[in-house]
Design a protein around this motif. Structure first.
Motif, short mmCIF file in Angstrom:
data_model
loop_
_atom_site.label_atom_id
_atom_site.label_comp_id
_atom_site.label_asym_id
_atom_site.label_seq_id
_atom_site.Cartn_x
_atom_site.Cartn_y
_atom_site.Cartn_z
N LEU A 93 0.84 -1.20 0.00
CA LEU A 93 0.00 0.00 0.00
C LEU A 93 0.88 1.25 0.00
N PHE A 95 0.82 5.64 0.20
CA PHE A 95 0.03 6.74 0.72
C PHE A 95 0.59 8.07 0.24
N LEU A 105 -4.90 7.13 0.03
CA LEU A 105 -4.27 6.05 -0.72
C LEU A 105 -3.70 6.60 -2.03
#
Length: 263
Positions: A93, A95, A105
């Motif tokens: 992930l 950010f 995100l």
């Protein structure tokens, strides 16, 4: 006596004690997850292993070990929860931050979810929505003999008047007000640019609600505010940009960090 027992009608109205235990998976709508942050050294290491370089650098800037540990654990929980929603690898992930500093995100998952993180003491709350802006706050209560003075300096006049009428429960009411206001500010993503006296929330024992924004009631009607109690005596709140929104309340298992992928 806790804020929950002082204001039982508020607790009943929000269903704030109905937390169910489970694993984070894709779910449409709005959900708040609760996670315990008091982890063993091995579980903290598992959390650290999924953080990116920027998160690790931020954790290193904390002077106190307990603050560093809470940051690592809370961000590990955030990654686990978002990865479950997205069916993704927690380590992958990415950010970014908005112009006002709100995390978002990035990369392939950009725009798929709105989320917000708050932690205090040994607890973290993660709010996730697939459809609306959402914000969450949790605060460990502490003695506030100057609660009214702080309110008069920073809060909306409607809130100050209601708090002044609370008598002996003013401190519990203050934290209910504070967490509600913080949840709304975080949902909007305005950061310090939004003055706390520019909008008003209801004060217990009144049901939680945003009463007005910028002196107007109409914009406030488009929001839902709910009180939360992830642990006895621990006040929290979630704000959702949707009228009369239902919000699922979920709790990670105590061994949640064992479910993080290995390095």
């Amino acid at each position: 006596m806790t804020a929950r027992s002082l204001f039982p009608e508020t607790a009943a109205a929000t269903g704030a004690d109905e937390w169910s235990v489970g694993e984070p998976v894709r779910r449409d709508g709005h959900t708040v997850w609760s996670a315990g942050l008091r982890l063993s050294a091995a579980r903290r290491a598992a959390c650290l292993s999924v953080l990116d370089g920027e998160e690790r650098a931020r954790s290193d800037r904390f002077l106190r070990a307990e603050d560093r540990d809470r940051f690592v654990a809370s961000h590990g929980a955030l990654r686990l929860i978002l990865a479950g929603f997205l069916d993704a690898d927690a380590r992958a992930l990415a950010f970014s931050t908005s112009m006002t500093g709100k995390p978002e995100l990035a990369g392939p998952e950009a725009g798929r979810l709105r989320f917000n993180l708050s932690h205090s003491g040994g607890h973290a709350l993660v709010a996730v929505s697939t459809t609306a802006r959402i914000g969450v706050d949790v605060e460990v209560p502490r003695p506030m003999p100057d609660a009214l003075r702080i309110a008069r300096a920073h809060f909306h006049p409607r809130e100050v008047a209601a708090l002044a009428a609370c008598g002996r429960v003013v401190e519990a009411a203050f934290f209910a007000c504070w967490t509600g206001k913080e949840a709304f500010v975080k949902a909007v993503g305005a950061g310090l640019s939004m003055p706390l006296d520019g909008f008003a929330v209801a004060i217990p024992p009144a049901p939680p609600a945003i009463l007005e924004i910028g002196g107007l009631r109409a914009p406030a009607a488009g929001w839902t505010l709910a009180t939360l109690a992830p642990a006895p005596g621990l006040p929290g709140a979630v704000a959702i940009e949707a009228p009369r929104a239902a919000c699922a309340l979920r709790r990670l298992r105590p061994d949640w960090a064992d479910r993080l992928p290995g390095p």
